[in-house]
Design a protein around this motif. Structure first.
Motif, mmCIF file in Angstrom:
data_model
loop_
_atom_site.group_PDB
_atom_site.id
_atom_site.type_symbol
_atom_site.label_atom_id
_atom_site.label_comp_id
_atom_site.label_asym_id
_atom_site.label_seq_id
_atom_site.Cartn_x
_atom_site.Cartn_y
_atom_site.Cartn_z
ATOM 1 N N PHE A 18 10.400 -2.143 -8.606
ATOM 2 C CA PHE A 18 9.518 -2.269 -7.452
ATOM 3 C C PHE A 18 8.960 -3.681 -7.356
ATOM 4 O O PHE A 18 8.886 -4.259 -6.265
ATOM 5 C CB PHE A 18 8.363 -1.265 -7.539
ATOM 6 N N ARG A 19 8.547 -4.262 -8.493
ATOM 7 C CA ARG A 19 8.000 -5.624 -8.482
ATOM 8 C C ARG A 19 9.015 -6.605 -7.923
ATOM 9 O O ARG A 19 8.686 -7.491 -7.128
ATOM 10 C CB ARG A 19 7.581 -6.066 -9.886
ATOM 11 N N SER A 20 10.268 -6.456 -8.345
ATOM 12 C CA SER A 20 11.316 -7.369 -7.876
ATOM 13 C C SER A 20 11.502 -7.251 -6.368
ATOM 14 O O SER A 20 11.590 -8.258 -5.654
ATOM 15 C CB SER A 20 12.624 -7.061 -8.600
ATOM 16 N N SER A 21 11.533 -6.016 -5.868
ATOM 17 C CA SER A 21 11.705 -5.792 -4.432
ATOM 18 C C SER A 21 10.511 -6.325 -3.642
ATOM 19 O O SER A 21 10.668 -6.991 -2.613
ATOM 20 C CB SER A 21 11.887 -4.291 -4.173
ATOM 21 N N ALA A 22 9.292 -6.027 -4.136
ATOM 22 C CA ALA A 22 8.085 -6.472 -3.433
ATOM 23 C C ALA A 22 7.966 -7.991 -3.450
ATOM 24 O O ALA A 22 7.582 -8.604 -2.450
ATOM 25 C CB ALA A 22 6.849 -5.841 -4.082
ATOM 26 N N GLN A 23 8.317 -8.592 -4.579
ATOM 27 C CA GLN A 23 8.241 -10.051 -4.670
ATOM 28 C C GLN A 23 9.210 -10.706 -3.687
ATOM 29 O O GLN A 23 8.878 -11.705 -3.044
ATOM 30 C CB GLN A 23 8.545 -10.505 -6.096
ATOM 31 N N SER A 27 7.679 -13.028 -0.781
ATOM 32 C CA SER A 27 8.089 -14.437 -0.749
ATOM 33 C C SER A 27 8.737 -14.770 0.587
ATOM 34 O O SER A 27 8.488 -15.835 1.172
ATOM 35 C CB SER A 27 9.067 -14.727 -1.892
ATOM 36 N N GLY A 28 9.560 -13.861 1.100
ATOM 37 C CA GLY A 28 10.197 -14.071 2.393
ATOM 38 C C GLY A 28 9.198 -14.116 3.527
ATOM 39 O O GLY A 28 9.439 -14.749 4.561
#
Length: 267
Positions: A18-23, A27-28
């Motif tokens: 989830f952290r990777s997806s949210a980051q 960022s985008g």
């Protein structure tokens, strides 16, 4: 024109995927992101920033999961609040006489459990809102926009208040600072909430109280002497009259006793 500094999101969640997806999404969308896999690591990092580089907490927000192993999101919120590092959302609170050492962080909670008592506890601690996973991108964007707007308004009030504060060591008693009327963007939300609340029947208010207390429909039915089907009917009616999209939305309104201005526009 000098560009405004980027907004920063401190993301705390024990789910690495989830952290990777949210980051990636944050960022985008133009945010700077610092993510942490546990609350203790986040607490240590924010403590260091507050002591060494407090400006790093300006134009920043805490995006916080409720349930985590070890120190929970609610525990982290409490410890940061003890240090004066979280934003208090109390309309009746007086502004501080001088700005704090570091800008207070607004807190947006996330949960994948839909736990009513947890949601109530989070809102009572002063959270801006709570998002129920999985949430839509626009829901996250709206929550962050509101969080940053509240934080920047609170910080500006602190800076204005500091202009009237006594210099260190000055023993003179300053004259009372006149309180000038200022527009309150939250007032419309509070009035709208009260209007919707007053549209409820006495039975619907009883059911609402039970929902906010975290009780199941069958518990509410037993306590007020109705059948389960009748309670479900009143629940459906009050959701419509309160214009609540779901149970979490209803809880946010009931605990904060306010309706977001954005909600009044789309309702």
């Amino acid at each position: 024109m000098t560009p405004r500094p980027a907004r920063t999101v401190y993301l705390v969640d024990d789910n690495a995927e989830f952290r990777s997806s949210a980051q990636w999404w944050l960022s985008g969308a133009g945010y700077r992101v610092h993510d942490f896999g546990d609350a203790q690591t986040a607490l240590d990092a924010l403590d260091r920033l507050a002591a060494e580089r407090p400006d790093e907490l300006h134009r920043a927000c805490l995006l916080l999961d409720v349930r985590m192993p070890g120190l929970s999101g609610l525990d982290l919120h409490d410890r940061l609040a003890d240090r004066g590092l979280t934003l208090r959302l109390d309309p009746a609170a007086e502004p501080p006489a001088a700005p704090p050492a570091a800008p207070p962080l607004p807190v947006v909670y996330m949960t994948g459990h839909g736990d009513v008592p947890l949601a109530v506890a989070a809102m009572q601690k002063g959270a801006v809102t709570m998002l129920e996973k999985p949430f839509a991108d626009d829901a996250l964007e709206q929550a962050l926009e509101r969080a940053f707007a509240l934080a920047e308004s609170a910080w500006a009030r602190c800076q204005v208040a500091s202009l009237f504060a006594l210099p260190p060591g000055d023993g003179a008693v300053p004259p009372p600072t006149p309180r000038l009327p200022e527009p309150d963007p939250a007032e419309a939300g509070r009035r709208e909430y009260q209007r919707r609340l007053e549209s409820l029947s006495p039975r619907q208010r009883q059911v609402l109280q039970g929902i906010v207390a975290g009780k199941l429909s069958k518990q509410i039915a037993w306590e007020i002497g109705l059948s389960g089907k009748t309670v479900e009917f009143h629940r459906k009616c009050l959701m419509e009259r309160m214009q609540a999209r779901n149970a979490m939305h209803l809880l946010r309104m009931a605990v904060s006793r306010s309706v977001d201005v954005a909600d009044t526009l789309v309702a």
